[in-house]
Scaffold this active site. Sequence first.
Site, PDB file in Angstrom:
ATOM      1  N   LYS A 407       0.844  -1.206   0.000  1.00 12.78           N
ATOM      2  CA  LYS A 407       0.000   0.000   0.000  1.00 12.78           C
ATOM      3  C   LYS A 407       0.878   1.256   0.000  1.00 12.78           C
ATOM      4  O   LYS A 407       0.594   2.232  -0.704  1.00 12.78           O
ATOM      5  CB  LYS A 407      -0.954  -0.015   1.199  1.00 12.78           C
ATOM      6  CG  LYS A 407      -2.106  -1.035   1.023  1.00 12.78           C
ATOM      7  CD  LYS A 407      -3.173  -0.845   2.064  1.00 12.78           C
ATOM      8  CE  LYS A 407      -4.246  -1.925   2.093  1.00 12.78           C
ATOM      9  NZ  LYS A 407      -5.083  -2.077   0.924  1.00 12.78           N
ATOM     10  N   SER A 429      -9.563  -2.649   4.919  1.00 13.85           N
ATOM     11  CA  SER A 429     -10.636  -3.009   5.842  1.00 13.85           C
ATOM     12  C   SER A 429     -10.141  -3.071   7.285  1.00 13.85           C
ATOM     13  O   SER A 429     -10.960  -3.095   8.194  1.00 13.85           O
ATOM     14  CB  SER A 429     -11.285  -4.328   5.432  1.00 13.85           C
ATOM     15  OG  SER A 429     -10.339  -5.233   4.988  1.00 13.85           O
ATOM     16  N   HIS A 450     -14.044   2.997   2.956  1.00  6.60           N
ATOM     17  CA  HIS A 450     -14.211   1.560   3.177  1.00  6.60           C
ATOM     18  C   HIS A 450     -15.505   1.082   2.524  1.00  6.60           C
ATOM     19  O   HIS A 450     -16.599   1.361   3.021  1.00  6.60           O
ATOM     20  CB  HIS A 450     -14.214   1.296   4.687  1.00  6.60           C
ATOM     21  CG  HIS A 450     -14.375  -0.132   5.063  1.00  6.60           C
ATOM     22  ND1 HIS A 450     -14.880  -0.544   6.275  1.00  6.60           N
ATOM     23  CD2 HIS A 450     -14.089  -1.270   4.395  1.00  6.60           C
ATOM     24  CE1 HIS A 450     -14.908  -1.860   6.330  1.00  6.60           C
ATOM     25  NE2 HIS A 450     -14.437  -2.325   5.200  1.00  6.60           N
TER      26      HIS A 450
HETATM   27  P1  NAD Z   1      -8.031  -8.893  -4.258  1.00  5.36           P
HETATM   28  O1  NAD Z   1      -6.964  -9.811  -3.889  1.00  5.36           O
HETATM   29  O2  NAD Z   1      -9.244  -9.427  -4.923  1.00  5.36           O
HETATM   30  O3  NAD Z   1      -7.475  -7.743  -5.215  1.00  5.36           O
HETATM   31  C1  NAD Z   1      -6.292  -7.061  -4.994  1.00  5.36           C
HETATM   32  C2  NAD Z   1      -5.771  -6.623  -6.342  1.00  5.36           C
HETATM   33  O4  NAD Z   1      -4.657  -5.769  -6.135  1.00  5.36           O
HETATM   34  C3  NAD Z   1      -5.263  -7.778  -7.214  1.00  5.36           C
HETATM   35  O5  NAD Z   1      -5.887  -7.684  -8.491  1.00  5.36           O
HETATM   36  C4  NAD Z   1      -3.777  -7.539  -7.302  1.00  5.36           C
HETATM   37  O6  NAD Z   1      -3.222  -7.951  -8.528  1.00  5.36           O
HETATM   38  C5  NAD Z   1      -3.706  -6.052  -7.129  1.00  5.36           C
HETATM   39  N1  NAD Z   1      -2.388  -5.595  -6.688  1.00  5.36           N
HETATM   40  C6  NAD Z   1      -1.563  -6.161  -5.785  1.00  5.36           C
HETATM   41  N2  NAD Z   1      -0.433  -5.436  -5.671  1.00  5.36           N
HETATM   42  C7  NAD Z   1      -0.547  -4.403  -6.523  1.00  5.36           C
HETATM   43  C8  NAD Z   1       0.295  -3.328  -6.857  1.00  5.36           C
HETATM   44  N3  NAD Z   1       1.480  -3.185  -6.312  1.00  5.36           N
HETATM   45  N4  NAD Z   1      -0.144  -2.439  -7.775  1.00  5.36           N
HETATM   46  C9  NAD Z   1      -1.357  -2.579  -8.350  1.00  5.36           C
HETATM   47  N5  NAD Z   1      -2.181  -3.593  -8.076  1.00  5.36           N
HETATM   48  C10 NAD Z   1      -1.778  -4.499  -7.170  1.00  5.36           C
HETATM   49  O7  NAD Z   1      -8.412  -8.114  -2.924  1.00  5.36           O
HETATM   50  P2  NAD Z   1      -9.757  -7.347  -2.558  1.00  5.36           P
HETATM   51  O8  NAD Z   1     -10.649  -8.271  -1.849  1.00  5.36           O
HETATM   52  O9  NAD Z   1     -10.252  -6.623  -3.740  1.00  5.36           O
HETATM   53  O10 NAD Z   1      -9.238  -6.321  -1.468  1.00  5.36           O
HETATM   54  C11 NAD Z   1      -8.518  -5.169  -1.797  1.00  5.36           C
HETATM   55  C12 NAD Z   1      -8.480  -4.228  -0.616  1.00  5.36           C
HETATM   56  O11 NAD Z   1      -9.814  -3.939  -0.206  1.00  5.36           O
HETATM   57  C13 NAD Z   1      -7.780  -4.776   0.623  1.00  5.36           C
HETATM   58  O12 NAD Z   1      -7.141  -3.722   1.283  1.00  5.36           O
HETATM   59  C14 NAD Z   1      -8.936  -5.297   1.462  1.00  5.36           C
HETATM   60  O13 NAD Z   1      -8.639  -5.325   2.832  1.00  5.36           O
HETATM   61  C15 NAD Z   1      -9.975  -4.256   1.172  1.00  5.36           C
HETATM   62  N6  NAD Z   1     -11.371  -4.685   1.396  1.00  5.36           N
HETATM   63  C16 NAD Z   1     -11.786  -5.928   1.039  1.00  5.36           C
HETATM   64  C17 NAD Z   1     -13.092  -6.296   1.277  1.00  5.36           C
HETATM   65  C18 NAD Z   1     -13.576  -7.659   0.873  1.00  5.36           C
HETATM   66  O14 NAD Z   1     -14.673  -8.050   1.281  1.00  5.36           O
HETATM   67  N7  NAD Z   1     -12.853  -8.392   0.065  1.00  5.36           N
HETATM   68  C19 NAD Z   1     -13.987  -5.402   1.848  1.00  5.36           C
HETATM   69  C20 NAD Z   1     -13.559  -4.119   2.175  1.00  5.36           C
HETATM   70  C21 NAD Z   1     -12.243  -3.774   1.950  1.00  5.36           C
END
Ligand code: NAD
Length: 709
Positions: A407, A429, A450
């Site tokens: 991040k 999250s 969020h």
């Molecule tokens: P995910 O694994 O589905 O997607 C993450 C994406 O980020 C992937 O496509 C990956 O290739 C990409 N990525 C990784 N490193 C990168 C970089 N250096 N540059 C650009 N892209 C990069 O994850 P997600 O479930 O979509 O979650 C993403 C964020 O949202 C996390 O911080 C998570 O905590 C948060 N979040 C998730 C949820 C949930 O229910 N899944 C809910 C709220 C918040």
Amino acid sequence: MDNAVTLNLGDDGFLVATMDLPGRTMNVVGDALMAGLAEAAERLATDPAVKGLILASAKADFCAGGDLDNMFTWTRPEQPFEASMAMKKVLRRLETTGKPVVAALNGHTLGGGLEIALACHARLALDDPRLKIGQPEVKLGLLPGGGGTQRLPRLLGMQPALQIMAEGNDLTPQKALGMGLLASLAKDRDELMAQARAWCLANPKSQQPWDAPKFRWPGGDSRTPAALQMFSIAPSIASAKSFGNYPAVQHILSCVFEGGLMDFDNACVVESRYFAACAMSRESKNMIGTLWFQLNAIKKGASRPAGVPAAKVRKLGILGAGMMGAGIAYVSAKAGIEVVLLDTSDEAAAKGKAYSQGLLDKAIKKGRSTPDKRDALLAKITPTTDYALLQGCDLVIEAVFEDRAIKAEVTKRAEAQLAAGAVFASNTSTLPITGLAQASGRPPHFIGLHFFSPVDKMPLVEIIVGAQTSDETLARGFDYVLQIGKTPIVVNDSRGFYTSRVFGTYVMEGIAMLAEGVHPRSIEVAGLQAGMPMPPLALQDEVSLSLGLHVAEQTKKDLAAEGKPYSEHPGMRVVRQLCEIGRIGKKAGKGFYDYSDDGKQLWPELATLYPVAAVQPDAQELVDRLMIAQANEAARCLEEGVLRSVADGNIGSIFGWGFAPFQGGALQYINAMGPAVFVERARVLALRFGPRFEPAAGVVRLAETGGRF
Ligand code: NAD
């Protein structure tokens, strides 16, 4: 004061009664509108020059429903009873003059608005799929009290009428036409009025079907075998879904059943009695207070810093095209925003865009979109790996892996492309925003947005204000959330923020019960009885036990680094044990449940690991524990300043994790129980189950002073 209904007699002898409630953007049913309609009905009845009446609206809607501001002030059952009887007296007069009355529905026709239209001899509407027709009262714990529970089943039959009233979902004009609720559809206002006149001409002597001497209920009244069969099971089906938490549903059933045994006028009195019972119920007060007043206050910007001019996002950057990034891209493009969707590979970025394609293709299949609209929306999303494309973005939302280092890196790379005033948001999250902002060169422009999964369905966005986030950044975040049609709540930075922190107490309480020897099935039933959308063990399986464990371990480490004590929730032991044997949740096909193609089943071996105690607790005690744990944590969030307002706490709980809507939200739960009773119950639970139940200081204060949230 101007009249709420203006009357114009045309050369053809038809009186056009136009509803236009002064000082309001919408027509709502209340004293002013009903006085106007009473005058119209009187003129129709007594003026020989008037041959018929066309009821229209000068507003964008026909009529949006009852005046909730007024209803909320009712304290005695006589008030709703009398208001409901008074409305029906006017409508009865309108429909019994012998002359034709037609409703020309130019916009939304909901609740009391539909009841007025039902008292007309025919209803015509604009053929616009966005136009909503329905009886949504049940969603606020009420029922149609203007004769709707009697006219609708006498017009359509009991079953379709019950479906409309007990579910409260809107109908499109096409659907309403198909059901026989509308006589015809028109392409514009002129055609609508022309059709209304033509209807009056063709039906110079009009009478409602239920006033005809030989009236028969479509499909039969309550004495028919089919109705008796339906009414012998409908209440139990309704209870099985709602666990009796929504009394309005039972009252609607009673109105229709009892109404089907008597004449129309007596049935109207019965309806008013049930309406009064609904209007006086704790459930409707809870829901109107939160889902109407508090929600409206939030949408009007109660939590937004005043004085910052409103702004729109034109270009949005999204980092990470995974599940969340792809969803955020879809809802933003749908709101007309240009989106740059960035990931580490072209494939990953394209996959993120394909998610929108999938949703839109589905919508086209269901007739809710068109290939043109799909292509226009997709053209707004540019998948890429190139940070330079972020130039010109007003806002960038980071949704990469939940990893501080990654991040931090993407924050720096994106900020290098951004203009000075652009906002950078993280969709983390769990990671505190103030800590993530350390990677930023401009922390006042850094904020948490969020989202919840699935983004296209979940209505809430929790906005997290970091220690250095500026008011302007908060206002920009707030405006963006409204721009994409979601509801924002604003909270201060803290571990788990507001929603994840309080939601966690629900699942963990259920898991702690398992460790104590409560039968797992009783735990799950208690969750549903409490009015939660999913039981605690099934929910933890969905979220995954390994994620729960990971967050707990991270919290432990962070607190140790800050020199703060960590006390583990008793449910955590169970989570750890199951993770150790690979039962990490639904994604692995096994957690508290076993998953197969046939569905899911509680894992039988749970009883070996956590033997079921010989003496089981009372079901109500389990329900209380699940709810008090959440409400108390929400009150702590308010006390600690994580929550900035009661409205945010209530709406965040219902929209964020489905806290029982009939309770009016996690803080309203305490109000409705009474803070003094809450404190007493919480203290008893604290003695038996641990200090997590010690009532929050703010609630103790309310109990002492007789105050309310
Ligand atoms: P995910 O694994 O589905 O997607 C993450 C994406 O980020 C992937 O496509 C990956 O290739 C990409 N990525 C990784 N490193 C990168 C970089 N250096 N540059 C650009 N892209 C990069 O994850 P997600 O479930 O979509 O979650 C993403 C964020 O949202 C996390 O911080 C998570 O905590 C948060 N979040 C998730 C949820 C949930 O229910 N899944 C809910 C709220 C918040």
